[in-house]
Design an enzyme around this catalytic site. Sequence first.
Site, PDB file in Angstrom:
ATOM      1  N   PRO A  86       0.831  -1.213   0.000  1.00  0.00           N
ATOM      2  CA  PRO A  86       0.000   0.000   0.000  1.00  0.00           C
ATOM      3  C   PRO A  86       0.864   1.260   0.000  1.00  0.00           C
ATOM      4  O   PRO A  86       0.366   2.355  -0.227  1.00  0.00           O
ATOM      5  CB  PRO A  86      -0.813  -0.115   1.301  1.00  0.00           C
ATOM      6  CG  PRO A  86      -0.043  -1.053   2.161  1.00  0.00           C
ATOM      7  CD  PRO A  86       0.689  -1.985   1.245  1.00  0.00           C
ATOM      8  N   GLU A 113       2.626  -7.592   8.482  1.00  0.00           N
ATOM      9  CA  GLU A 113       2.947  -6.154   8.441  1.00  0.00           C
ATOM     10  C   GLU A 113       3.794  -5.792   7.226  1.00  0.00           C
ATOM     11  O   GLU A 113       4.287  -4.676   7.124  1.00  0.00           O
ATOM     12  CB  GLU A 113       3.677  -5.747   9.720  1.00  0.00           C
ATOM     13  CG  GLU A 113       2.796  -5.697  10.947  1.00  0.00           C
ATOM     14  CD  GLU A 113       1.606  -4.761  10.772  1.00  0.00           C
ATOM     15  OE1 GLU A 113       1.806  -3.606  10.387  1.00  0.00           O
ATOM     16  OE2 GLU A 113       0.472  -5.215  11.002  1.00  0.00           O
ATOM     17  N   ASP A 166     -11.593   0.770 -24.101  1.00  0.00           N
ATOM     18  CA  ASP A 166     -11.857   0.636 -22.667  1.00  0.00           C
ATOM     19  C   ASP A 166     -11.736   1.982 -21.963  1.00  0.00           C
ATOM     20  O   ASP A 166     -10.942   2.825 -22.368  1.00  0.00           O
ATOM     21  CB  ASP A 166     -10.809  -0.283 -22.018  1.00  0.00           C
ATOM     22  CG  ASP A 166     -11.195  -1.743 -22.072  1.00  0.00           C
ATOM     23  OD1 ASP A 166     -12.365  -2.034 -22.321  1.00  0.00           O
ATOM     24  OD2 ASP A 166     -10.301  -2.574 -21.848  1.00  0.00           O
TER      25      ASP A 166
END
Length: 243
Positions: A86, A113, A166
């Site tokens: 992330p 983690e 698209d």
Amino acid sequence: MNINIITLFPEIFKSLEFGLIGQAIDQKKIHINIFNLRKNAINSYGQVDDKPYGGGEGMVLMAEPLERTINSIPNIQKGYVINMSPQGNNFSQSKAQELVKKNNITIIAGRYEGIDQRFINQYVDEEISTGDYILSGGEFAALILIDACSRFIPGVIGNKKSVDLDTFSNGLLKGPVFTRPENFNDSQVPDVLLSGDHERIKQWKENKALKRTFERRPELLNDIKLTKKQKKLLEEWVSKDIL
Ligand code: SAH
């Protein structure tokens, strides 16, 4: 394209067997090679993680099992090494296109983690995030990356035109689509789509794509070169307050 995946949960990647990607794997347009991190555990208990130095929540994937696993991938096949995180660069349609050009990629799917920073520093070319949220494991992020990339591999999508049209491929969202029946709960398919007038239909689709982008993601319009006609339409919508 050759995709290596380092994971503690190989079974999750079984979902790649379905649909277009499954076909592409059968036709050997995509090769998926799974490397089970657990096989390179540091002891007979299968340990691959440990407590973080300095304290804190959760466990951290250790560098040594990761190193042993990545070194078991033949060098010629290893290619560009990606850690799903992330904290990484944002994944996007253009990033997918860029990755497909590399032909060989290795994806690390973290857990807990995350993974020891020293392994990232020494072995990873890029960290990639699929969005601003936290998943419980990198496997689902890796699946998103693989799915989006595979659409750009020649021959995976039968109709190349459909990839070019698209959402995002031309910088705009795609407009609404309809299929049979012509009337659904008193709601009709727009007349123009039944007209058979290809030029008018093309124009209608382009205008709808522009309008939808303007309404839902106006910031995307800053990144594309608009035609005079498109600019005029936008001005009209703004002045008439059509939102
Ligand atoms: N505590 C970490 C998050 C760990 S989530 C932090 O705060 O940054 C566990 C694993 O899931 C990560 O190692 C990563 O591989 C994966 N992951 C979670 N969210 C992700 C996202 N948005 N994009 C890509 N991978 C993600």
